[in-house]
Scaffold this motif. Sequence first.
Motif, PDB file in Angstrom:
ATOM      1  N   THR A 358       7.655 -16.069   4.738  1.00 15.69           N
ATOM      2  CA  THR A 358       7.889 -14.809   5.445  1.00 15.69           C
ATOM      3  C   THR A 358       7.388 -13.620   4.633  1.00 15.69           C
ATOM      4  O   THR A 358       6.747 -12.706   5.175  1.00 15.69           O
ATOM      5  CB  THR A 358       9.393 -14.648   5.745  1.00 15.69           C
ATOM      6  OG1 THR A 358       9.857 -15.759   6.503  1.00 15.69           O
ATOM      7  CG2 THR A 358       9.652 -13.368   6.522  1.00 15.69           C
ATOM      8  N   LEU A 359       7.661 -13.628   3.327  1.00 17.91           N
ATOM      9  CA  LEU A 359       7.171 -12.551   2.468  1.00 17.91           C
ATOM     10  C   LEU A 359       5.649 -12.513   2.432  1.00 17.91           C
ATOM     11  O   LEU A 359       5.046 -11.435   2.386  1.00 17.91           O
ATOM     12  CB  LEU A 359       7.714 -12.716   1.053  1.00 17.91           C
ATOM     13  CG  LEU A 359       9.162 -12.298   0.805  1.00 17.91           C
ATOM     14  CD1 LEU A 359       9.533 -12.517  -0.651  1.00 17.91           C
ATOM     15  CD2 LEU A 359       9.377 -10.831   1.173  1.00 17.91           C
ATOM     16  N   GLN A 360       5.037 -13.668   2.437  1.00 18.33           N
ATOM     17  CA  GLN A 360       3.576 -13.726   2.458  1.00 18.33           C
ATOM     18  C   GLN A 360       3.037 -12.960   3.654  1.00 18.33           C
ATOM     19  O   GLN A 360       2.107 -12.149   3.533  1.00 18.33           O
ATOM     20  CB  GLN A 360       3.110 -15.179   2.496  1.00 18.33           C
ATOM     21  CG  GLN A 360       1.598 -15.338   2.458  1.00 18.33           C
ATOM     22  CD  GLN A 360       1.186 -16.805   2.521  1.00 18.33           C
ATOM     23  OE1 GLN A 360       1.772 -17.599   3.250  1.00 18.33           O
ATOM     24  NE2 GLN A 360       0.181 -17.166   1.734  1.00 18.33           N
ATOM     25  N   GLN A 361       3.641 -13.175   4.809  1.00 15.29           N
ATOM     26  CA  GLN A 361       3.194 -12.475   6.018  1.00 15.29           C
ATOM     27  C   GLN A 361       3.448 -10.975   5.917  1.00 15.29           C
ATOM     28  O   GLN A 361       2.585 -10.158   6.281  1.00 15.29           O
ATOM     29  CB  GLN A 361       3.922 -13.049   7.238  1.00 15.29           C
ATOM     30  CG  GLN A 361       3.585 -14.506   7.532  1.00 15.29           C
ATOM     31  CD  GLN A 361       4.423 -15.072   8.665  1.00 15.29           C
ATOM     32  OE1 GLN A 361       5.275 -14.392   9.227  1.00 15.29           O
ATOM     33  NE2 GLN A 361       4.189 -16.336   8.998  1.00 15.29           N
ATOM     34  N   GLN A 362       4.617 -10.591   5.399  1.00 15.84           N
ATOM     35  CA  GLN A 362       4.955  -9.179   5.323  1.00 15.84           C
ATOM     36  C   GLN A 362       4.043  -8.439   4.346  1.00 15.84           C
ATOM     37  O   GLN A 362       3.592  -7.319   4.628  1.00 15.84           O
ATOM     38  CB  GLN A 362       6.429  -9.024   4.914  1.00 15.84           C
ATOM     39  CG  GLN A 362       7.398  -9.511   5.979  1.00 15.84           C
ATOM     40  CD  GLN A 362       8.852  -9.355   5.560  1.00 15.84           C
ATOM     41  OE1 GLN A 362       9.154  -8.972   4.432  1.00 15.84           O
ATOM     42  NE2 GLN A 362       9.764  -9.675   6.476  1.00 15.84           N
ATOM     43  N   LEU A 363       3.769  -9.048   3.202  1.00 16.42           N
ATOM     44  CA  LEU A 363       2.916  -8.391   2.213  1.00 16.42           C
ATOM     45  C   LEU A 363       1.459  -8.360   2.655  1.00 16.42           C
ATOM     46  O   LEU A 363       0.730  -7.406   2.370  1.00 16.42           O
ATOM     47  CB  LEU A 363       3.048  -9.087   0.865  1.00 16.42           C
ATOM     48  CG  LEU A 363       4.411  -8.930   0.180  1.00 16.42           C
ATOM     49  CD1 LEU A 363       4.453  -9.731  -1.115  1.00 16.42           C
ATOM     50  CD2 LEU A 363       4.713  -7.462  -0.110  1.00 16.42           C
ATOM     51  N   GLN A 364       1.023  -9.399   3.340  1.00 16.10           N
ATOM     52  CA  GLN A 364      -0.356  -9.393   3.863  1.00 16.10           C
ATOM     53  C   GLN A 364      -0.515  -8.303   4.922  1.00 16.10           C
ATOM     54  O   GLN A 364      -1.555  -7.645   4.991  1.00 16.10           O
ATOM     55  CB  GLN A 364      -0.698 -10.773   4.432  1.00 16.10           C
ATOM     56  CG  GLN A 364      -0.939 -11.795   3.325  1.00 16.10           C
ATOM     57  CD  GLN A 364      -1.251 -13.194   3.855  1.00 16.10           C
ATOM     58  OE1 GLN A 364      -1.731 -14.042   3.109  1.00 16.10           O
ATOM     59  NE2 GLN A 364      -0.963 -13.443   5.114  1.00 16.10           N
ATOM     60  N   LYS A 365       0.517  -8.087   5.701  1.00 16.77           N
ATOM     61  CA  LYS A 365       0.475  -7.019   6.703  1.00 16.77           C
ATOM     62  C   LYS A 365       0.352  -5.656   6.023  1.00 16.77           C
ATOM     63  O   LYS A 365      -0.244  -4.716   6.565  1.00 16.77           O
ATOM     64  CB  LYS A 365       1.746  -7.066   7.561  1.00 16.77           C
ATOM     65  CG  LYS A 365       1.744  -6.083   8.724  1.00 16.77           C
ATOM     66  CD  LYS A 365       2.994  -6.263   9.583  1.00 16.77           C
ATOM     67  CE  LYS A 365       3.001  -5.272  10.741  1.00 16.77           C
ATOM     68  NZ  LYS A 365       4.230  -5.426  11.587  1.00 16.77           N
ATOM     69  N   ALA A 366       0.883  -5.558   4.800  1.00 20.01           N
ATOM     70  CA  ALA A 366       0.825  -4.294   4.045  1.00 20.01           C
ATOM     71  C   ALA A 366      -0.470  -4.144   3.266  1.00 20.01           C
ATOM     72  O   ALA A 366      -0.669  -3.134   2.589  1.00 20.01           O
ATOM     73  CB  ALA A 366       2.008  -4.212   3.095  1.00 20.01           C
ATOM     74  N   GLY A 367      -1.357  -5.152   3.333  1.00 26.47           N
ATOM     75  CA  GLY A 367      -2.660  -5.025   2.685  1.00 26.47           C
ATOM     76  C   GLY A 367      -2.886  -5.887   1.466  1.00 26.47           C
ATOM     77  O   GLY A 367      -3.965  -5.866   0.872  1.00 26.47           O
ATOM     78  N   PHE A 368      -1.881  -6.654   1.045  1.00 18.27           N
ATOM     79  CA  PHE A 368      -2.052  -7.573  -0.077  1.00 18.27           C
ATOM     80  C   PHE A 368      -2.648  -8.896   0.413  1.00 18.27           C
ATOM     81  O   PHE A 368      -2.483  -9.273   1.576  1.00 18.27           O
ATOM     82  CB  PHE A 368      -0.701  -7.881  -0.745  1.00 18.27           C
ATOM     83  CG  PHE A 368      -0.082  -6.715  -1.466  1.00 18.27           C
ATOM     84  CD1 PHE A 368      -0.452  -6.411  -2.764  1.00 18.27           C
ATOM     85  CD2 PHE A 368       0.886  -5.930  -0.843  1.00 18.27           C
ATOM     86  CE1 PHE A 368       0.129  -5.350  -3.443  1.00 18.27           C
ATOM     87  CE2 PHE A 368       1.474  -4.862  -1.505  1.00 18.27           C
ATOM     88  CZ  PHE A 368       1.089  -4.568  -2.803  1.00 18.27           C
ATOM     89  N   LYS A 369      -3.347  -9.569  -0.477  1.00 15.44           N
ATOM     90  CA  LYS A 369      -3.711 -10.956  -0.249  1.00 15.44           C
ATOM     91  C   LYS A 369      -2.730 -11.798  -1.058  1.00 15.44           C
ATOM     92  O   LYS A 369      -2.557 -11.552  -2.264  1.00 15.44           O
ATOM     93  CB  LYS A 369      -5.155 -11.227  -0.691  1.00 15.44           C
ATOM     94  CG  LYS A 369      -6.203 -10.510   0.137  1.00 15.44           C
ATOM     95  CD  LYS A 369      -7.612 -10.835  -0.347  1.00 15.44           C
ATOM     96  CE  LYS A 369      -8.655 -10.104   0.496  1.00 15.44           C
ATOM     97  NZ  LYS A 369     -10.046 -10.376   0.005  1.00 15.44           N
ATOM     98  N   VAL A 370      -2.093 -12.767  -0.422  1.00 18.85           N
ATOM     99  CA  VAL A 370      -0.972 -13.450  -1.065  1.00 18.85           C
ATOM    100  C   VAL A 370      -1.192 -14.956  -1.123  1.00 18.85           C
ATOM    101  O   VAL A 370      -1.483 -15.598  -0.107  1.00 18.85           O
ATOM    102  CB  VAL A 370       0.348 -13.158  -0.317  1.00 18.85           C
ATOM    103  CG1 VAL A 370       1.524 -13.842  -1.033  1.00 18.85           C
ATOM    104  CG2 VAL A 370       0.588 -11.657  -0.211  1.00 18.85           C
ATOM    105  N   LYS A 371      -1.052 -15.499  -2.330  1.00 19.04           N
ATOM    106  CA  LYS A 371      -1.067 -16.943  -2.532  1.00 19.04           C
ATOM    107  C   LYS A 371       0.354 -17.383  -2.917  1.00 19.04           C
ATOM    108  O   LYS A 371       1.077 -16.641  -3.577  1.00 19.04           O
ATOM    109  CB  LYS A 371      -2.033 -17.330  -3.650  1.00 19.04           C
ATOM    110  CG  LYS A 371      -3.485 -16.938  -3.385  1.00 19.04           C
ATOM    111  CD  LYS A 371      -4.367 -17.311  -4.584  1.00 19.04           C
ATOM    112  CE  LYS A 371      -5.810 -16.915  -4.349  1.00 19.04           C
ATOM    113  NZ  LYS A 371      -6.662 -17.242  -5.539  1.00 19.04           N
ATOM    114  N   LEU A 372       0.725 -18.584  -2.520  1.00 21.47           N
ATOM    115  CA  LEU A 372       2.042 -19.124  -2.848  1.00 21.47           C
ATOM    116  C   LEU A 372       1.906 -20.312  -3.792  1.00 21.47           C
ATOM    117  O   LEU A 372       0.992 -21.120  -3.660  1.00 21.47           O
ATOM    118  CB  LEU A 372       2.786 -19.568  -1.579  1.00 21.47           C
ATOM    119  CG  LEU A 372       3.037 -18.492  -0.515  1.00 21.47           C
ATOM    120  CD1 LEU A 372       3.799 -19.094   0.659  1.00 21.47           C
ATOM    121  CD2 LEU A 372       3.803 -17.310  -1.092  1.00 21.47           C
TER     122      LEU A 372
END
Length: 498
Positions: A358-372
């Motif tokens: 869920t955080l991955q989606q929220q941060l990507q929406k804010a402009g970050f690229k997120v790896k888990l």
Amino acid sequence: MRLSTRSLLPATALAATSALLTGCFAGAESATGDQGDGKRVRLAMMQPPRSGLSPLTDDAFKLSRWSTAETLVKLDADGNAVPALATKWRQSGRTWTFEIRDGVTFHDGTKLDAQAVVRSLTRAAGAAPKPRILDGVEVTTKAVDADTVTVTTAAEDPLVPQRLSSPQLSILAAKAYRGKSVNPLDAGTGPFELTKVNGTSSASLDRYDGYWGGKAKAPGIDVRFVPDGTARAAALRSGEADIVEAVPVSQAALLDEDLITEVPMPRTNTLYLNTGKGVFKDASLRAAAREAIDAKSIVEGVYEGRADVAQGLLGPALPWAAELRTPVQRAKAGKADGETVTIGTFTDRAELPEVAATLQQQLQKAGFKVKLDIREYANIEADMLAGAFDAFILSRATVLDSGDPAAYLYSDFASDGSFNIPQLADTKVDAAVTKAGETRTGETRRKAIIAAEAAVLGTDAAVPMLHERVIQGDAAGVVGAAHDPRERELVTADTYVK
């Protein structure tokens, strides 16, 4: 208590879960105890031992929850220090004097005396790393006579009795300390004697009839370590386990309402941001991450409403925190601009991978690229503590050790804290958490703790998302199981199975 309406697992999933549990308690004397007067308690626990059940690590809390290792002092429901292996104590400046309980024996038959206390506390004080309750605290323990010890700190410390209640400072027999590691087998003072440990799969305890506090009602405990939350819930549902700790939120609706207990607890699900290196060394990008997080959607979507949205690091289990808290000044949010970050977490708590997604989606929406990066805790802890991630999601108990959050704030956020995941080195935070730890108990100390919390939150090194509730499963025949928000007690001398 509200239960969710999540649909039942399909038959194939239930079959797979049953396969995981087949033989889980095979060989356990669960029908009748070997002492002939009742059923042994079959216990399914979430996390296997991380350090061979050494009391100098978090494994100490397993020993405490099994009632096999004890401390000089314990905490009552309000967090006040009350007698355990020590019957009374007094303070004189930097020195506290403790009177040792008479008539206590270790499970190997040797007697508890002042020298045994000195041995255990000295080993803990010299451990590397130290038990986190001793972060920033220098302790010297000496025997005055056979029944009296003094505990002296480098600076006057109002929390010495509470510190000594930490399971990591349990008192064990001399045999436990014969090697480099500490072995609790047959070495405790509690109502149950640890008699067998099978690596990370199981453990057995038998009633210790020489217990100073009176004979336990159950003849023994059979423990199985079941990291898979679905499998733990299935063990309760199928009757293979009597007590199941940490039932996942997703499984609670699949169990009979009468079998589960939900208790708000001092545990906060927090996103730690690496302030030492990488993207989040920039305070404005930490602020951007904070603003991107929608904790309410995590509570409702992942926890099905069985949690509380965080207003700070300290939650509703400490109601005074909300009463004293004031607005926090933080940095202005910058723009992510496609910055890549790696978020780590672990699988041992079933909800955390879902929180990560869920955080991955929220941060990507804010402009970050997120790896888990998601692994079992045992395989990720070293990297977590070394600052190998840009961010880390952790479910953290905030008053686990002393009943007081000052130790947690120091451990997690002081420059030399042993659990400083965000690699934080901030002089204002250091000063605030040190002051909180040195302030006398009472309202003044609580205000100092909230000031330390504000100092930490002002750095955005940690973004508290939600406060958890523990969900424990007890079979219909279980009597007297503890429901402890501090996760110190589970099976006690009063627990038994009909």
